[in-house]
Scaffold this motif. Sequence first.
Motif, PDB file in Angstrom:
ATOM      1  N   ASP A 287       1.210  -1.264  -0.150  1.00 26.81           N
ATOM      2  CA  ASP A 287      -0.211  -0.120   0.146  1.00 26.81           C
ATOM      3  C   ASP A 287       0.973   0.906   0.028  1.00 26.81           C
ATOM      4  O   ASP A 287       0.599   2.233  -0.927  1.00 26.81           O
ATOM      5  N   ILE A 288       1.776   0.994   0.957  1.00 24.13           N
ATOM      6  CA  ILE A 288       2.767   2.243   0.827  1.00 24.13           C
ATOM      7  C   ILE A 288       3.663   2.283  -0.209  1.00 24.13           C
ATOM      8  O   ILE A 288       5.198   3.473   0.511  1.00 24.13           O
ATOM      9  N   ALA A 289       3.966   0.881  -0.309  1.00 30.98           N
ATOM     10  CA  ALA A 289       5.288   1.107  -1.181  1.00 30.98           C
ATOM     11  C   ALA A 289       6.585   1.030  -0.022  1.00 30.98           C
ATOM     12  O   ALA A 289       7.770   1.707  -0.094  1.00 30.98           O
ATOM     13  N   GLN A 290       6.756   0.154   0.846  1.00 35.76           N
ATOM     14  CA  GLN A 290       7.867   0.293   1.629  1.00 35.76           C
ATOM     15  C   GLN A 290       8.487  -0.897   2.219  1.00 35.76           C
ATOM     16  O   GLN A 290       7.270  -1.686   2.056  1.00 35.76           O
ATOM     17  N   ASP A 291       9.298  -1.201   1.996  1.00 44.18           N
ATOM     18  CA  ASP A 291      10.078  -2.931   2.046  1.00 44.18           C
ATOM     19  C   ASP A 291      11.059  -2.916   3.199  1.00 44.18           C
ATOM     20  O   ASP A 291      12.210  -1.795   2.966  1.00 44.18           O
ATOM     21  N   ASP A 292      10.525  -3.884   4.248  1.00 44.15           N
ATOM     22  CA  ASP A 292      11.945  -3.264   5.581  1.00 44.15           C
ATOM     23  C   ASP A 292      12.958  -4.796   4.901  1.00 44.15           C
ATOM     24  O   ASP A 292      13.252  -4.390   5.669  1.00 44.15           O
ATOM     25  N   LEU A 293      12.984  -5.369   4.019  1.00 45.69           N
ATOM     26  CA  LEU A 293      14.374  -5.812   3.069  1.00 45.69           C
ATOM     27  C   LEU A 293      14.776  -5.503   2.443  1.00 45.69           C
ATOM     28  O   LEU A 293      15.289  -5.994   1.588  1.00 45.69           O
ATOM     29  N   ASP A 294      14.585  -4.302   1.981  1.00 46.02           N
ATOM     30  CA  ASP A 294      15.113  -3.582   1.083  1.00 46.02           C
ATOM     31  C   ASP A 294      16.693  -2.987   1.135  1.00 46.02           C
ATOM     32  O   ASP A 294      17.713  -2.635   0.586  1.00 46.02           O
ATOM     33  N   SER A 295      17.334  -3.410   2.620  1.00 47.20           N
ATOM     34  CA  SER A 295      18.810  -3.606   3.104  1.00 47.20           C
ATOM     35  C   SER A 295      19.327  -4.226   3.961  1.00 47.20           C
ATOM     36  O   SER A 295      18.653  -3.970   4.759  1.00 47.20           O
ATOM     37  N   PRO A 296      20.505  -4.282   4.264  1.00 46.74           N
ATOM     38  CA  PRO A 296      21.030  -4.833   5.410  1.00 46.74           C
ATOM     39  C   PRO A 296      21.013  -4.054   6.225  1.00 46.74           C
ATOM     40  O   PRO A 296      20.693  -5.290   7.134  1.00 46.74           O
ATOM     41  N   PRO A 297      21.340  -3.261   6.753  1.00 43.50           N
ATOM     42  CA  PRO A 297      20.515  -1.981   7.472  1.00 43.50           C
ATOM     43  C   PRO A 297      19.948  -2.164   8.635  1.00 43.50           C
ATOM     44  O   PRO A 297      19.025  -2.529   9.071  1.00 43.50           O
ATOM     45  N   ARG A 298      18.493  -2.099   7.328  1.00 44.82           N
ATOM     46  CA  ARG A 298      16.824  -2.082   7.362  1.00 44.82           C
ATOM     47  C   ARG A 298      16.640  -3.466   7.785  1.00 44.82           C
ATOM     48  O   ARG A 298      15.689  -3.345   8.749  1.00 44.82           O
ATOM     49  N   PHE A 299      17.219  -4.293   7.314  1.00 43.59           N
ATOM     50  CA  PHE A 299      16.913  -5.456   7.512  1.00 43.59           C
ATOM     51  C   PHE A 299      17.213  -5.971   9.191  1.00 43.59           C
ATOM     52  O   PHE A 299      16.782  -6.587  10.045  1.00 43.59           O
ATOM     53  N   GLY A 300      18.363  -5.380   8.964  1.00 48.27           N
ATOM     54  CA  GLY A 300      19.028  -4.811  11.089  1.00 48.27           C
ATOM     55  C   GLY A 300      17.935  -5.341  11.682  1.00 48.27           C
ATOM     56  O   GLY A 300      17.794  -5.627  13.240  1.00 48.27           O
ATOM     57  N   ARG A 301      17.124  -3.845  11.483  1.00 45.46           N
ATOM     58  CA  ARG A 301      16.664  -3.362  12.340  1.00 45.46           C
ATOM     59  C   ARG A 301      15.138  -3.882  12.512  1.00 45.46           C
ATOM     60  O   ARG A 301      14.823  -4.020  13.453  1.00 45.46           O
ATOM     61  N   TRP A 302      14.776  -4.564  11.633  1.00 40.22           N
ATOM     62  CA  TRP A 302      13.411  -5.338  11.081  1.00 40.22           C
ATOM     63  C   TRP A 302      14.171  -6.578  12.046  1.00 40.22           C
ATOM     64  O   TRP A 302      12.920  -7.629  13.131  1.00 40.22           O
ATOM     65  N   LEU A 303      14.919  -7.372  12.245  1.00 41.01           N
ATOM     66  CA  LEU A 303      15.442  -8.429  13.078  1.00 41.01           C
ATOM     67  C   LEU A 303      15.736  -7.588  14.557  1.00 41.01           C
ATOM     68  O   LEU A 303      14.829  -8.777  14.968  1.00 41.01           O
ATOM     69  N   ALA A 304      15.969  -7.015  15.244  1.00 42.87           N
ATOM     70  CA  ALA A 304      16.536  -6.890  16.340  1.00 42.87           C
ATOM     71  C   ALA A 304      14.850  -6.349  16.365  1.00 42.87           C
ATOM     72  O   ALA A 304      14.377  -6.910  17.971  1.00 42.87           O
ATOM     73  N   ALA A 305      13.995  -5.366  16.127  1.00 38.20           N
ATOM     74  CA  ALA A 305      12.177  -5.438  16.018  1.00 38.20           C
ATOM     75  C   ALA A 305      11.642  -6.194  16.358  1.00 38.20           C
ATOM     76  O   ALA A 305      10.624  -6.769  17.421  1.00 38.20           O
ATOM     77  N   HIS A 306      11.805  -7.558  16.404  1.00 41.50           N
ATOM     78  CA  HIS A 306      11.266  -8.890  16.153  1.00 41.50           C
ATOM     79  C   HIS A 306      11.969  -9.993  16.990  1.00 41.50           C
ATOM     80  O   HIS A 306      11.874 -11.436  16.661  1.00 41.50           O
ATOM     81  N   GLY A 307      12.754  -9.367  17.619  1.00 35.54           N
ATOM     82  CA  GLY A 307      13.208 -10.126  18.702  1.00 35.54           C
ATOM     83  C   GLY A 307      14.677 -10.944  18.742  1.00 35.54           C
ATOM     84  O   GLY A 307      15.521 -12.199  19.128  1.00 35.54           O
ATOM     85  N   PHE A 308      15.210 -10.652  17.164  1.00 38.48           N
ATOM     86  CA  PHE A 308      16.273 -11.177  17.062  1.00 38.48           C
ATOM     87  C   PHE A 308      17.577  -9.687  17.127  1.00 38.48           C
ATOM     88  O   PHE A 308      18.221  -9.660  15.858  1.00 38.48           O
ATOM     89  N   PRO A 309      18.026  -9.308  17.585  1.00 36.92           N
ATOM     90  CA  PRO A 309      18.976  -8.785  17.538  1.00 36.92           C
ATOM     91  C   PRO A 309      20.695  -8.756  18.117  1.00 36.92           C
ATOM     92  O   PRO A 309      20.394  -9.878  18.316  1.00 36.92           O
TER      93      PRO A 309
END
Length: 211
Positions: free
Chosen positions: A22-44
């Motif tokens: 809907d908003i054209a946003q991908d939390d896996l569009d780069s390694p740093p952003r993917f790392g932030r997603w992992l931290a927010a979901h229990g994999f810091p």
Amino acid sequence: MAVDIPEQLHLVESFANSVDVDIAQDDLDSPPRFGRWLAAHGFPGVEPGDQELAMAVGMRAALRDELIAHHDQLASGAARARLEGFAERIPLRASFGTGPATLVPAGQGVTAMLGTVLAAMVLAERDGGWHRLKICREETCQRVFFDKSKNQSKTWCSMQVCGNRSKTRTYRDRQRELPPLPERPPAPPAPPRRLRPPASLPPLPPVPPSA
């Protein structure tokens, strides 16, 4: 995270919804952003590399294709074959703790997260709730939702929003496909109005002679 999704599928739902159409946003569009997603979901503390990012993006695509097929309660052969390829690379192991035996990831970092997702998928399919996890069929949404309807026939994540949006677009598309209405012939000219002759006035009384 949707509140109506079973707890064991929370990470699966969040992983599949890490891309927002809907908003054209991908939390896996780069390694740093993917790392932030992992931290927010229990994999810091995980710093994914390019290969790990590519593996996660590929598995997410296969997962979303599998969830789209759940609308017909059928497994997607192509998506399953791709998931099988990822399952061969992501180790799991049996765990016998204080509760029932289960599957847990045997890897670390990104592999642990993907293994947690795979284990949840396997357990949900065994328990019978896997095919209730679907992707909204509204093309501008495509959010993952859990179908709690009795006959598992829910199509959209929200009937009020996505259902109405889809139905409105379908109606407009059908209206555009209809042949144009034939032009009406011009109306014949109205006949001229016949004027009534003026009513005759009564004669004036005679003027009396002057004295």
